[in-house]
Design a protein around this motif. Sequence first.
Motif, mmCIF file in Angstrom:
data_model
loop_
_atom_site.group_PDB
_atom_site.id
_atom_site.type_symbol
_atom_site.label_atom_id
_atom_site.label_comp_id
_atom_site.label_asym_id
_atom_site.label_seq_id
_atom_site.Cartn_x
_atom_site.Cartn_y
_atom_site.Cartn_z
ATOM 1 N N LEU A 64 8.380 2.934 16.431
ATOM 2 C CA LEU A 64 7.957 2.606 15.079
ATOM 3 C C LEU A 64 7.491 3.886 14.395
ATOM 4 O O LEU A 64 6.682 4.633 14.942
ATOM 5 C CB LEU A 64 6.812 1.583 15.090
ATOM 6 C CG LEU A 64 6.381 1.078 13.711
ATOM 7 C CD1 LEU A 64 7.458 0.180 13.088
ATOM 8 C CD2 LEU A 64 5.053 0.316 13.785
ATOM 9 N N VAL A 65 8.036 4.122 13.207
ATOM 10 C CA VAL A 65 7.610 5.264 12.411
ATOM 11 C C VAL A 65 6.833 4.719 11.222
ATOM 12 O O VAL A 65 7.407 4.107 10.323
ATOM 13 C CB VAL A 65 8.821 6.096 11.933
ATOM 14 C CG1 VAL A 65 8.355 7.291 11.113
ATOM 15 C CG2 VAL A 65 9.660 6.556 13.113
ATOM 16 N N ASP A 66 5.526 4.857 11.264
ATOM 17 C CA ASP A 66 4.607 4.413 10.210
ATOM 18 C C ASP A 66 4.472 2.880 10.141
ATOM 19 O O ASP A 66 5.318 2.146 10.655
ATOM 20 C CB ASP A 66 5.020 4.964 8.836
ATOM 21 C CG ASP A 66 4.809 6.475 8.744
ATOM 22 O OD1 ASP A 66 3.921 6.979 9.460
ATOM 23 O OD2 ASP A 66 5.503 7.124 7.944
ATOM 24 N N GLY A 67 3.391 2.458 9.477
ATOM 25 C CA GLY A 67 3.097 1.024 9.465
ATOM 26 C C GLY A 67 2.611 0.482 8.135
ATOM 27 O O GLY A 67 1.928 -0.545 8.098
ATOM 28 N N GLY A 68 2.982 1.168 7.029
ATOM 29 C CA GLY A 68 2.604 0.652 5.707
ATOM 30 C C GLY A 68 1.092 0.656 5.488
ATOM 31 O O GLY A 68 0.324 1.183 6.303
ATOM 32 N N GLU A 69 0.683 0.065 4.377
ATOM 33 C CA GLU A 69 -0.744 -0.046 4.043
ATOM 34 C C GLU A 69 -1.453 -0.991 5.015
ATOM 35 O O GLU A 69 -0.815 -1.783 5.713
ATOM 36 C CB GLU A 69 -0.914 -0.598 2.617
ATOM 37 C CG GLU A 69 -0.547 0.371 1.513
ATOM 38 C CD GLU A 69 -1.607 1.435 1.269
ATOM 39 O OE1 GLU A 69 -2.610 1.493 2.022
ATOM 40 O OE2 GLU A 69 -1.400 2.229 0.331
ATOM 41 N N ARG A 70 -2.762 -0.968 4.979
ATOM 42 C CA ARG A 70 -3.567 -1.791 5.881
ATOM 43 C C ARG A 70 -3.210 -3.274 5.751
ATOM 44 O O ARG A 70 -3.070 -3.990 6.738
ATOM 45 C CB ARG A 70 -5.049 -1.577 5.571
ATOM 46 C CG ARG A 70 -5.996 -1.857 6.712
ATOM 47 C CD ARG A 70 -7.388 -1.426 6.322
ATOM 48 N NE ARG A 70 -7.758 -1.990 5.031
ATOM 49 C CZ ARG A 70 -8.407 -3.131 4.873
ATOM 50 N NH1 ARG A 70 -8.795 -3.811 5.916
ATOM 51 N NH2 ARG A 70 -8.681 -3.588 3.671
ATOM 52 N N SER A 125 -2.808 6.415 3.700
ATOM 53 C CA SER A 125 -2.958 4.994 4.024
ATOM 54 C C SER A 125 -1.657 4.213 3.909
ATOM 55 O O SER A 125 -1.459 3.231 4.620
ATOM 56 C CB SER A 125 -4.023 4.358 3.134
ATOM 57 O OG SER A 125 -3.555 4.277 1.808
ATOM 58 N N ASP A 126 -0.743 4.635 3.044
ATOM 59 C CA ASP A 126 0.502 3.876 2.891
ATOM 60 C C ASP A 126 1.464 4.116 4.059
ATOM 61 O O ASP A 126 2.547 3.537 4.110
ATOM 62 C CB ASP A 126 1.183 4.172 1.543
ATOM 63 C CG ASP A 126 1.452 5.644 1.311
ATOM 64 O OD1 ASP A 126 0.723 6.490 1.875
ATOM 65 O OD2 ASP A 126 2.395 5.967 0.564
ATOM 66 N N HIS A 127 1.058 4.960 4.982
ATOM 67 C CA HIS A 127 1.856 5.195 6.192
ATOM 68 C C HIS A 127 1.135 4.738 7.456
ATOM 69 O O HIS A 127 1.770 4.302 8.407
ATOM 70 C CB HIS A 127 2.232 6.679 6.295
ATOM 71 C CG HIS A 127 3.194 7.099 5.229
ATOM 72 N ND1 HIS A 127 4.521 7.344 5.456
ATOM 73 C CD2 HIS A 127 3.013 7.260 3.884
ATOM 74 C CE1 HIS A 127 5.122 7.650 4.315
ATOM 75 N NE2 HIS A 127 4.224 7.608 3.343
ATOM 76 N N ILE A 128 -0.190 4.866 7.465
ATOM 77 C CA ILE A 128 -0.915 4.552 8.711
ATOM 78 C C ILE A 128 -1.771 3.289 8.625
ATOM 79 O O ILE A 128 -2.289 2.824 9.635
ATOM 80 C CB ILE A 128 -1.824 5.723 9.139
ATOM 81 C CG1 ILE A 128 -2.835 6.057 8.022
ATOM 82 C CG2 ILE A 128 -1.010 6.934 9.521
ATOM 83 C CD1 ILE A 128 -4.218 6.270 8.526
ATOM 84 N N GLY A 129 -1.922 2.754 7.404
ATOM 85 C CA GLY A 129 -2.860 1.647 7.213
ATOM 86 C C GLY A 129 -2.653 0.478 8.163
ATOM 87 O O GLY A 129 -3.601 -0.092 8.701
ATOM 88 N N GLY A 130 -1.376 0.112 8.384
ATOM 89 C CA GLY A 130 -1.092 -1.063 9.204
ATOM 90 C C GLY A 130 -1.029 -0.787 10.699
ATOM 91 O O GLY A 130 -0.875 -1.714 11.498
#
Lengths: 439, 72
Positions: free
Chosen positions: A118-124, A152-157
């Motif tokens: 998984l590369v990044d996870g969107g916002e929280r 945050s728009d990459h690691i938030g989730g």
Amino acid sequence: MKKFILWILITAVFLSTGCSYIEHTQGADDKKNHLENEITPEDSVDSGKSHDKNNLASPDNKTSQSEDTSKQEDTNPKSQETDTSEDPEAESSILKLHIIDVGQGDSILIESNNKYMLVDGGERDQGKVVVNYLEKIGVKKLDYLIATHPHSDHIGGLAQVIDNFKIGRIIMPNVVHTSKTFENLLDTIANKGLKITKPVVGNEYNIGNASFIIIAPSSSKYNNLNDYSVGVKLQNGNNSFVLTGDAEIKSENEMLKTGINLEADVLKLGHHGSTTSNSDNFIDAVNPSIAIISAGEGNQYGHPHVEVLENIKNRNIKLFRTDKQGTIIIESNGRTISVNKEPYVITNDDLKAKNQAEAKSEQKTQTDKNTAKSSNTKNESSTAKDSNNSKNITVHITKTGSKYHRSGCRHLKSDIAVTLEEALNKGLTPCKTCKPPTN
Amino acid sequence: MKKYIVDRFEGEYAVCEKEDLTLVNILRSKLPAETKEGDCLVEKDDGSFYIDIEATMDRKQQIRRKLDSLFE
């Protein structure tokens, strides 16, 4: 530990080229292979590669993963294991890239032969969306998790993702952010007893039947977090994919100098299709037939930018975008690529957005060019009209340039803060990249 | 007094994290010119903002320690 292995590898290579001590060379290789398997099982599970070119029995071939990383041309991934004890026919050469629709942000799932990255996870608030998506696919373990950079728009989730799945190797750039979202991510990683791997350009990893190589970041220090983005090039047979997070033009230029062949079938456009990334030189080098944009519909930042859409259209690159088409699934069989949607047709309206916005900002005071099309109520400022006059607005200029800028603009070589009035009186015009106030 | 942390800049906006971790777009023109990513901001009652330099430094050091302890 890595240094120890590297030492052994170098010793092995040295000895093997030294004519004598044959027995020792063999012993060192045995030890090396043992260590490789022991330490990075997820890197060594790939066997029975169907690529003939990789089917080299020389032990030295395996050393390429850990050393000699600066000059790899990864059109022929060298690091794949060649254990012939397993049946190559049993493995699938299908690689799937899911560009998950997480609104304004990035989250990309890669799967090959039941291995997942998984590369990044969107916002929280998108963590749940990503977790649900992964569960639906049947993911139990993420063999790799890349947090490209701490926005945050990459690691938030990702904290929620880490809480819900087994996690293999986590790759994150060596840079700190002060946000609580980032701190929560670190706490989640610590609570699960996981560790973080720093990205090293040229390092190569296997995922299922595919592989990926780190192409960014090259430097250890940048002026903005976007440029720390971990960039990867994925290779599945003859198909390849470049993902660069939000890496801006500075980092793109560095990627061009790594010596790694960047040419790829698919490019995820940098920074949600913003003009801060996606330079002509970079797109020339990747020369993709397919471009992907991950962005939120009606986002307030004008992503993707009209200039980037124009460029993609002029180059006849097929475009797919999550803001208009939802989740995009790209499938590669190692030879050809298929997508679950028809390419997005860039309309005149898409390209007009800029002109309308410019006209609007000339009529009124400085307002968000996307306010009109945005229904996002989070924007407190859109209601707070900018009645500032030019004496109260600070802009930034350089010693010799003809433009004025916002703080932090990448065009600011020297940085002199002045009032907008002063800048206008000097005859300076607004920078087209950072779009500072005009009145 | 409201507190924010600048998550990032997007065009003319600073995307700021509120204390409840939700995000808000604040026009950069409303913030001190020297505002950078990661700065801790305080909004005063009159609607103006200042950078809490001490809080920013503290968080940077604290989170740097956490990150360093996690690297292999």
